[in-house]
Structure formats: structure tokens, C-alpha cells
Design an enzyme around this catalytic site. Sequence first.
Site, PDB file in Angstrom:
ATOM      1  N   LYS A  48       0.785  -1.224   0.000  1.00 38.58           N
ATOM      2  CA  LYS A  48       0.000   0.000   0.000  1.00 38.58           C
ATOM      3  C   LYS A  48       0.824   1.283   0.000  1.00 38.58           C
ATOM      4  O   LYS A  48       0.277   2.368  -0.150  1.00 38.58           O
ATOM      5  CB  LYS A  48      -0.973   0.008   1.183  1.00 38.58           C
ATOM      6  N   SER A  61      -2.554 -12.760   3.691  1.00 39.20           N
ATOM      7  CA  SER A  61      -3.032 -12.595   2.306  1.00 39.20           C
ATOM      8  C   SER A  61      -1.945 -13.027   1.324  1.00 39.20           C
ATOM      9  O   SER A  61      -2.236 -13.509   0.227  1.00 39.20           O
ATOM     10  CB  SER A  61      -3.458 -11.151   2.036  1.00 39.20           C
TER      11      SER A  61
HETATM   12  C1  LIG Z   1      -2.470  -7.452   3.800  1.00 47.53           C
HETATM   13  C2  LIG Z   1      -3.111  -7.015   2.519  1.00 47.53           C
HETATM   14  N1  LIG Z   1      -3.201  -7.889   1.526  1.00 47.53           N
HETATM   15  C3  LIG Z   1      -3.790  -7.558   0.361  1.00 47.53           C
HETATM   16  C4  LIG Z   1      -4.319  -6.309   0.146  1.00 47.53           C
HETATM   17  C5  LIG Z   1      -4.995  -6.037  -1.151  1.00 47.53           C
HETATM   18  O1  LIG Z   1      -4.486  -5.005  -1.930  1.00 47.53           O
HETATM   19  P1  LIG Z   1      -5.448  -4.129  -2.806  1.00 47.53           P
HETATM   20  O2  LIG Z   1      -6.144  -3.167  -1.894  1.00 47.53           O
HETATM   21  O3  LIG Z   1      -4.576  -3.427  -3.772  1.00 47.53           O
HETATM   22  O4  LIG Z   1      -6.437  -5.028  -3.478  1.00 47.53           O
HETATM   23  C6  LIG Z   1      -4.246  -5.370   1.163  1.00 47.53           C
HETATM   24  C7  LIG Z   1      -4.848  -4.058   1.008  1.00 47.53           C
HETATM   25  O5  LIG Z   1      -4.957  -3.276   1.890  1.00 47.53           O
HETATM   26  C8  LIG Z   1      -3.623  -5.721   2.378  1.00 47.53           C
HETATM   27  O6  LIG Z   1      -3.544  -4.864   3.403  1.00 47.53           O
END
Ligand SMILES: Cc1ncc(COP(=O)(O)O)c(C=O)c1O
Length: 305
Positions: A47, A261
Site C-alpha cells: 500500500k 493474504s
Molecule cells: C495485507 C493485505 N493484503 C492484500 C491487500 C490487497 O491489496 P489491494 O487493496 O490493492 O487489493 C491489502 C490491502 O490493503 C492488504 O492490506
Amino acid sequence: MVTPYAPPTIADLVGRTPVVRLQRLPVDGGGMVLAKLEGDNPAGSVKDRPAFSMIAAAEQDGRIAPGATLVEATSGNTGIALAAAAAVKGYRMILVMPAGSSRERSLSMTAYGAEVVETDKEGGMELARDTAEQISRDTGAVRLDQFANPANPRAHELATGPEIWEQTQGTVTHVVSSMGTTGTVTGLSRGLHAIAPRVRVIGIQPAPGAAIPGIRAWPPEYLPRVFDPTHIAEVRTVTQERAVETTRALARREGLLVGMSSGGAAAIALEIAAEEPGSTVVFIACDRGDRYLSTPLFDTAGEQA
Ligand SMILES: Cc1ncc(COP(=O)(O)O)c(C=O)c1O
């Protein structure tokens, strides 16, 4: 003429994150799996890219000037990244997040000088988004709205996608990215499509009932406005169990301490590499695992290593 010494600023360090090859997790005769380590960004996650990009875009549009107050709904990483960017730019930052996110997250935000407003856990990100909107209406604070702000996917279109192509020397066949605001998957799929339309970009969402920080399967009325499926080949789901298991395996067998994630994306990247011999599958490792040490993610006491 001697070039004057121009040391980088923190903004200059955003992006160009490393890509590493997995060595010990099995792919059973299939392709190669690579991790793009977004936790190496200066404020620690994927981010950082949209945070600096959205603030720069708002400055260019004349929507904000130093001294302005900004407000944003965030599940954590965006808040930390925005807090860092706002600190160096001289903005007051209000961050709205559902209660129950890991303690490291809100402490990181306040350490950077941001103010944190917690909303009811049951209301989830939907309530946090509605609350940020209300604060903006009541106080005049400027919302960056990562869910609708084109500067969010644009950061990934201009940088993340092309970086993956260059770092794999044009050999990448698949990219796997988990979906929160969907800025990463939307942007990198556009950026890669412009260079190499044959690369398949796969979005990951949590299976029903799975709680994976940072990502969501959105109900249609809350589907982020930045979402553009045009160049996304498919969306797969991952269970919480598989995401946790793979996150732990990345730490124990690959020496990669990343968040859940990232583990979810890695699980699907391994699945695709097993299905497609000869493939080169890159997954986005969104943040670092030390952001979750106060949660049960790595709490494996009593389990077999
Ligand atoms: C830990 C984590 N994984 C994945 C994402 C996903 O990214 P995006 O918002 O670009 O879809 C985020 C977004 O905040 C995140 O904090």
C-alpha cells in the site's frame, strides 16, 4: 561537471521491490513460483505505492496543500502507508478502521502521528467507509478514497506490472494477487496487458467465512469502483486454513515471513504452477509477517515444525 549529490527521499524508495524464487515448497513437476516482496517498501506493504501516488495526485489536482487534513477508511496497511506519507508531507491524517485489527497496525499509525478512529467490528469495512465519509462531510477533511481513486490502480499499472515483467526478464506467465480494494490486481493487470497481453493475472478472494486481513469478497453494492476485470483472467478463492498453512510454510521452509493474504496468494500460485508445467508464476507478498505477531497467525506452539 560533477553531478551534485542527491540522496533519495522516502518517496523515492517506494517500489522496485525484490522478486525471489521459492526453493522448498513443492510444485510437483510444474512451474516456478516467485514472490514479489512488497513488505520491502519503506512503510512495510504493497500500500505504500497507492498511498504516495494518491497524495501526489491530490496535490497535483490542487485538492490538498500542506496543513490539510485527510481522512481514510483502511483495514490497516493503507493507513500505515498514508500515515507515513502524510507525516513527511505535513498533513494531518485521520484513519478509520474496524476494531479488532492487529494492535501493531494501530500502533504503527499513531507512531507516525496519525489519529485512529475505531468503528464497530461487526460493521466491518463497510461501516469504516461510511464513517470516513461522514467525518469528511462534518469536518471538511479530504477523503482519498482508495476504493474509488484512480491513482490507486495507476501506481500498480505504471510500476508494479512493468517491474514484474522486467524482473522476470519477460518470462512471467501468471501473476497472482489477492484482492482488497482491488487496486493491485486491477493496476498490474492493465500494466502487464500493455506490455504482454498473454500473461494471465489471477485475483484471489477469501472463501465464504474466511477472515484474511486486507482482503474481501465484496457484496456487489460495495464492489470497489476501481475494480476493472477487463484484463483479469480469473478470480479464485482461498480458504483461511490454506492461507494460514501456506503462510506458516513460507516462514518455516522458505525463510519468508509474510502476512496471511500473501500466504493465500502463494497457495494459489503453487496450485497454478502444479497445473501448468513450464510456467513462471509470480505472487504478490503484500506485507511482512511481523505485522501479525500479536495474532494467532504464527502461534504454532505444540505443532510439528
Ligand atoms: C495485507 C493485505 N493484503 C492484500 C491487500 C490487497 O491489496 P489491494 O487493496 O490493492 O487489493 C491489502 C490491502 O490493503 C492488504 O492490506
